[in-house]
Design a protein around this motif. Sequence first.
Motif, mmCIF file in Angstrom:
data_model
loop_
_atom_site.group_PDB
_atom_site.id
_atom_site.type_symbol
_atom_site.label_atom_id
_atom_site.label_comp_id
_atom_site.label_asym_id
_atom_site.label_seq_id
_atom_site.Cartn_x
_atom_site.Cartn_y
_atom_site.Cartn_z
ATOM 1 N N THR A 64 -11.223 -5.950 1.902
ATOM 2 C CA THR A 64 -9.870 -5.419 2.058
ATOM 3 C C THR A 64 -9.061 -6.193 3.087
ATOM 4 O OG1 THR A 64 -10.578 -3.837 3.764
ATOM 5 C CG2 THR A 64 -10.638 -3.093 1.463
ATOM 6 N N ARG B 116 -5.759 -2.094 1.852
ATOM 7 C CA ARG B 116 -5.624 -2.417 0.440
ATOM 8 C C ARG B 116 -6.582 -3.537 0.061
ATOM 9 N NH1 ARG B 116 -2.837 1.466 -2.449
ATOM 10 N NH2 ARG B 116 -1.092 2.235 -1.222
ATOM 11 N N LEU B 117 -6.918 -3.572 -1.223
ATOM 12 C CA LEU B 117 -7.896 -4.521 -1.735
ATOM 13 C C LEU B 117 -7.432 -5.960 -1.588
ATOM 14 C CD1 LEU B 117 -10.627 -4.539 -3.341
ATOM 15 C CD2 LEU B 117 -9.227 -4.716 -5.412
ATOM 16 N N MET C 14 -10.667 1.750 1.144
ATOM 17 C CA MET C 14 -9.809 1.793 -0.036
ATOM 18 C C MET C 14 -9.171 3.163 -0.205
ATOM 19 S SD MET C 14 -11.678 -0.628 -2.830
ATOM 20 C CE MET C 14 -10.194 -0.667 -3.817
#
Length: 260
Positions: A13, A18-19, A51
């Motif tokens: 991440t 966020r990824l 996540m």
Amino acid sequence: MKIVIKIGTSTLTHATGRLNIRRIETLVKVMSDLKNAGHALVLVSSGAIGMGVGKLSLPKRPDDMPTKQAAAAVGQCELMYVYDKLFSEYNHIVAQLLLTGSDFENERRRANFENTMSRLLEMGALPVINENDTVATEEIALGDNDTLGAVVACAVKADLLVLMSDIEGLYTADPHRDPDARLISVVEAVTPAIEALAGKKGSELAVGGMETKLRAAKLVTEQGIDMVIVNGEKPELLYDVAEGKPVGTRFLSRKGAVTQ
């Protein structure tokens, strides 16, 4: 070769939670290619809480246990959706297993896990394993995924454990502070002198979660399994690791120390 690969949240991440799409796509591509080459792979993946934080748009990683567990419940769905989607593009099937410390401490449950893993690998599936953060408490948690990776590697009788980290490997000193710090390419035994290089949590030497990584190395090498620490920002390094090329830090098992 049977390889257990552990990847951490910081690798999967961005700082936002966020990824990191580019990195995970590269990781999946490389792992799929290694499977096509005949290697049996198991992925121990962190990232559920991180996540979940991003998915829920929380301002920061939560401090209280209920919110952490709620974030993990949301994030685990997202994480497996991504793995399933990406691996499917290369015609590989993933399986999800969520574990706690008690699953390994209980003889019957450990045997069930080992039997399930054996059958999944026989069927060509790629198991994706994480600690069950939605139910794990201090009493039953494994505590970190370096330890989980080591326990899984021992349970499936792997040939190699790979820890993908935010640091290249084990150094003689903190490379962020000491320009003369050298990467140690091979460790033949996890001696007290080697353990001292990791430092304690909060010390200048304690970078890249090295204390838990050395604990994992000690566990697997005593069971005849080699371990390698590599930079998780470069998933392509898995090719070199699988071919036995010198990359990162390789911890030799008793078997490896004799044969190399």
